[in-house]
Design an enzyme around this catalytic site. Structure first.
Site, PDB file in Angstrom:
ATOM      1  N   HIS A 684      18.427  14.595  -9.193  1.00  0.00           N
ATOM      2  CA  HIS A 684      17.578  14.933  -8.052  1.00  0.00           C
ATOM      3  C   HIS A 684      16.388  13.971  -7.986  1.00  0.00           C
ATOM      4  O   HIS A 684      16.064  13.279  -8.952  1.00  0.00           O
ATOM      5  CB  HIS A 684      17.051  16.358  -8.180  1.00  0.00           C
ATOM      6  CG  HIS A 684      16.162  16.565  -9.375  1.00  0.00           C
ATOM      7  ND1 HIS A 684      16.657  16.679 -10.658  1.00  0.00           N
ATOM      8  CD2 HIS A 684      14.801  16.640  -9.486  1.00  0.00           C
ATOM      9  CE1 HIS A 684      15.663  16.840 -11.508  1.00  0.00           C
ATOM     10  NE2 HIS A 684      14.508  16.804 -10.824  1.00  0.00           N
ATOM     11  N   ASP A 686      12.188  14.055  -7.124  1.00  0.00           N
ATOM     12  CA  ASP A 686      11.072  15.002  -7.063  1.00  0.00           C
ATOM     13  C   ASP A 686      10.310  14.810  -5.755  1.00  0.00           C
ATOM     14  O   ASP A 686      10.193  13.697  -5.248  1.00  0.00           O
ATOM     15  CB  ASP A 686      10.103  14.773  -8.231  1.00  0.00           C
ATOM     16  CG  ASP A 686      10.740  15.091  -9.574  1.00  0.00           C
ATOM     17  OD1 ASP A 686      11.689  15.889  -9.599  1.00  0.00           O
ATOM     18  OD2 ASP A 686      10.274  14.533 -10.593  1.00  0.00           O
ATOM     19  N   HIS A 736      16.891  11.286 -11.168  1.00  0.00           N
ATOM     20  CA  HIS A 736      17.001  11.612 -12.589  1.00  0.00           C
ATOM     21  C   HIS A 736      17.609  12.997 -12.771  1.00  0.00           C
ATOM     22  O   HIS A 736      17.691  13.794 -11.830  1.00  0.00           O
ATOM     23  CB  HIS A 736      15.627  11.550 -13.259  1.00  0.00           C
ATOM     24  CG  HIS A 736      14.623  12.496 -12.664  1.00  0.00           C
ATOM     25  ND1 HIS A 736      13.986  12.243 -11.473  1.00  0.00           N
ATOM     26  CD2 HIS A 736      14.154  13.699 -13.100  1.00  0.00           C
ATOM     27  CE1 HIS A 736      13.154  13.231 -11.187  1.00  0.00           C
ATOM     28  NE2 HIS A 736      13.251  14.143 -12.162  1.00  0.00           N
ATOM     29  N   ARG A 746      14.112  24.690 -25.318  1.00  0.00           N
ATOM     30  CA  ARG A 746      13.248  23.551 -25.020  1.00  0.00           C
ATOM     31  C   ARG A 746      12.293  23.939 -23.893  1.00  0.00           C
ATOM     32  O   ARG A 746      12.701  24.533 -22.888  1.00  0.00           O
ATOM     33  CB  ARG A 746      14.107  22.353 -24.593  1.00  0.00           C
ATOM     34  CG  ARG A 746      13.292  21.115 -24.187  1.00  0.00           C
ATOM     35  CD  ARG A 746      14.174  20.061 -23.544  1.00  0.00           C
ATOM     36  NE  ARG A 746      13.390  18.911 -23.083  1.00  0.00           N
ATOM     37  CZ  ARG A 746      13.754  18.113 -22.104  1.00  0.00           C
ATOM     38  NH1 ARG A 746      14.914  18.318 -21.467  1.00  0.00           N
ATOM     39  NH2 ARG A 746      12.995  17.090 -21.753  1.00  0.00           N
TER      40      ARG A 746
END
Length: 755
Positions: A684, A686, A736, A746
């Site tokens: 995608h 940002d 990314h 995480r």
């Protein structure tokens, strides 16, 4: 013809000189300095007396002290009539000096008086007055106001007699005081006044007053008339009304605190040329001691206080043998019991002893502080009591040693609130006993004038000698005084200390047993940078980790706790990496910040689940959703945006040269990746100009897998470092994806900046 004119002119000049010499009296020869004797009364070596002697020794005055060690029976001269004992002692001393016609006697008080000039000046000014006896003068009449009309009228100057300063030839002083036949607790000033107001006595004894303060400056009613005059070698007090430089400065009445202020400079305590002249007098050399003094440390937590664990850590890191420290902790806040418990469990064996008085005891602040002081007072081995409030952040590990070395009865280190003039002392008090700004306050706070300063009020942190607690301050209720907070009560009691035989208020019949005030001087030192005061006013303890919200109130402490220790190296050493084109990697958050941010999110607990439908955002639909919690949801959005402006924007300017960010972001959130909920994020872009992505925990310890892949450059970053941030362009160039987390959990903090 010209020769004759010159001859007659020369003869006329010669004749005129002869006539002038014959008719004009010669000026008297100067009185030698050794013909001046200073007589003062002091029954105890108070701080004021020691200061008086220091000034006298500086000018080489010949001083004889009367009454030292004798019981004082002269009344409470600071508050009422009295002082007759001074005349009785002076009368006894003058009997042996009465026949020394060329001896000049200067009789002065000592507890509240300093010299600003030397014997030669005072004798010269006395001779110029051309009287046998000269009294100090003031503008206020005491003790009998009905006598005011009987005073001789004065065209200019002070009209009324003050008995705190008298200078005259010995035979005349003897004739004056030999008339004393009253009691020790009768009033000395009234006695002298009645003699002076008798016209026959005034003429017989050739008496006058120092109307224009040539020699004597009484401060009562005249504070506005005087100012400091700085010279190269020493400092004077100048009377601006009469343009005179008084030699003797007397803090009579309620002006003793103002005298303390003047004595911080006069005569040679501090000036612009040499700074502090007495700061190294009588210091303690700790290196010469066989062992360090025992110290009781009183810690007071009287309100919810940010960064308390850090406060305790600073105590732990003081450069002082811990086996010489006994800790007394008063905590009035249930919220802080967890912090004290954690510190005690880890350091219970570090200190000599560790005593905690908790909120269940329901002690007032005054009672708690009295109790802490008592721990030292009752222990004969306690040599110092170090009181420190929880809002004091000491960043100087030598603080305790530096205070002990100064060898003062009560001394505090200057601490100030970051970026403000707020400090732990007042330079002056108003008439009603509250804050007033002294002329030098700002310079002292900003350390433009460095030294050791006698001040009227201090709080938060100070050191008291154990011997003082067992002598001058042996009473046990100094922190409790009606209508005053505990620190103000303590300072007032120390300043105005008066001892008497009765434990409670004296009865009229025991009044004559009172002693004059022997206040203990309090000092503040700004010779070193000791630390700062933190703000507690707006500390909200409703959060799981409330310190995170202190970025506005206490920015320095917030930065120390939450910003990575290597952050500044980004700018000094170019300490950052570029693992992929236009992707920068740099340290920004501390491990503590990462842990507390994760704890805060887990405590909140409402993770979004990675669903497309999302009512938290405009339109209610997220194209590429994550399992997250927004900063807004925990009320941290304002603080996070400030963090971006303060710590991310400077890095942006460094790596994206020429781009000035607004530091604005709508989407600020913490993402949680787990194999069972959401393990990865599909490719995608940002919706940002640039994005930051901060790792909040450790790979291989807390999780496996994870990382980020940038498609255009086929570049992956698979080893995120805790507290480090990626920074990369958001739109167009940097498609990314989030690589799968294969085990564990995480956490990352993400912001889409400048959308």
């Amino acid at each position: 013809m010209e020769y004759l004119t010159f001859f007659f002119f020369a003869c006329w000049i010669s004749f005129a000189n002869c006539v002038y010499s014959a008719d004009t009296p010669q000026a008297p020869a100067p009185i030698p300095n050794e013909k001046l004797l200073v007589l003062t009364v002091a029954t105890e070596e108070t701080d004021g007396f020691l200061r008086f002697m220091q000034a006298a020794n500086y000018f080489n005055y010949n001083v004889t002290v009367l009454g030292m060690g004798e019981a004082w029976k002269g009344g409470d001269v600071g508050r009422s009539i009295g002082g007759g004992q001074k005349i009785r002692l002076l009368k006894e001393a003058m009997e042996a000096l009465a026949d020394q016609e060329d001896l000049v006697v200067l009789s002065v008080d000592s507890y509240d008086l300093i010299f600003a000039g030397g014997p030669e000046e005072i004798l010269r000014k006395f001779q110029q007055e051309n009287h046998k006896v000269l009294f100090a003068a003031e503008g206020l009449i005491w003790p009998d106001k009905q006598l005011a009309d009987k005073y001789p009228s004065v065209r200019s100057g002070k009209r009324y007699l003050n008995s705190g300063g008298i200078i005259g030839y010995a035979p005349y002083i003897n004739k004056l005081v030999s008339q004393w036949n009253l009691h020790d607790n009768d009033d000395d000033q009234l006695f002298y006044t009645k003699i002076y107001l008798d016209p026959l006595q005034r003429e017989t004894l050739n008496m006058t007053l120092d109307h224009k303060c040539q020699i004597f400056q009484n401060l009562n009613g005249a504070v506005d008339e005087v100012l400091l005059k700085f010279g190269t070698d020493r400092v004077r007090v100048r009377n601006t009304v009469y343009d005179t430089l008084p030699v003797v400065v007397h803090g009579n009445g309620n002006t003793k605190m103002y005298l303390n202020y003047l004595a911080n400079y006069v005569p040679n305590a501090w000036n612009y040329e040499h700074g502090c002249s007495h700061c190294d007098d009588n210091v303690v050399d700790l290196s010469q001691l066989k062992e360090f003094p025992n110290v009781v440390v009183g810690v007071f937590i009287e309100q919810p206080t940010p960064f308390l664990p850090e406060f305790f850590q600073r105590l732990l890191t003081l450069d002082y043998p811990k086996d010489k420290l006994r800790l007394f902790v008063h905590n009035s806040e249930v919220y802080h019991e967890k912090h004290i418990q954690a510190f005690w469990e880890e350091n219970r064996d570090v200190f000599n002893s560790f005593m905690v008085v908790g909120p269940e005891e329901n002690l007032s602040q005054g009672e708690a502080r009295n109790m802490g002081m008592d721990v030292c007072r009752k222990d004969a081995t306690c040599e110092y009591y170090f009181s420190i409030d929880s809002d004091v952040m000491l960043n100087n590990r030598q603080t305790l040693k530096l205070l002990i070395e100064q060898n003062r009865k009560i001394i505090g280190p200057l601490v100030t609130r970051h970026g403000k003039l707020w400090s732990n002392f007042w330079g002056a008090l108003s008439l009603d006993g509250y804050y007033a700004r002294s002329e030098d306050y700002v310079d002292i706070v900003q350390r433009k004038r460095m030294g050791v300063w006698n001040i009227p009020y201090m709080a938060h942190v100070y050191l008291v000698k154990g011997s003082v607690l067992r002598n001058e301050l042996k009473e046990r209720k100094y922190f409790v005084l009606e209508k005053l907070d505990p620190d103000m009560a303590f300072c007032r009691n120390a300043r105005e200390l008066t001892s008497h035989r009765e434990k409670d208020s004296p009865s009229p019949e025991s009044f004559h047993m009172l002693k004059p005030p022997k206040g203990v001087f309090m000092y503040i030192t700004n010779r070193h940078d000791f630390g700062r005061l933190i703000s507690t006013a707006n500390y909200n303890i409703s959060h799981y980790n409330s310190d995170l919200w202190q970025i506005f109130e206490n920015p320095v402490d917030w930065k120390e706790k939450y910003i990575n220790q290597n952050y500044t190296r980004i700018f000094t050493e170019n300490y950052l990496e570029e693992p992929c084109p236009d992707v920068f990697w740099f340290p920004v958050l501390s491990e503590k910040a990462c842990d507390e941010l994760v704890e805060e999110m887990e405590h909140y607990g409402s993770w979004s689940g990675g669903k497309h439908e999302d009512k938290r955002i405009s339109g209610g639909y997220e194209t590429v959703p994550t399992d997250d919690i927004h900063m807004k949801q925990i009320g941290f959005d304002k603080e996070w945006l400030h963090f971006i402006r303060e710590f991310i924007s400077p890095v942006t300017l460094k790596v994206f040269s020429g781009y000035y960010t607004k530091g604005y972001a709508v989407m600020n959130f913490v993402v949680k990746y787990t194999p069972g909920r959401q393990a990865y994020l599909r490719p995608h872009h940002d919706s940002s100009t640039f994005t930051i992505n901060i790792a909040l925990n450790n790979k291989d310890t807390d999780f496996q897998g994870g990382g980020c892949r940038f498609h255009r450059y086929n570049c992956s970053i698979e080893s995120p470092r805790k507290g480090w941030s990626f920074m990369h362009p958001g739109r167009l160039t940097h498609l990314h994806e989030g690589l799968p987390t294969t085990n564990g959990t995480r956490y990352i903090a993400v912001s889409f900046i400048d959308p």
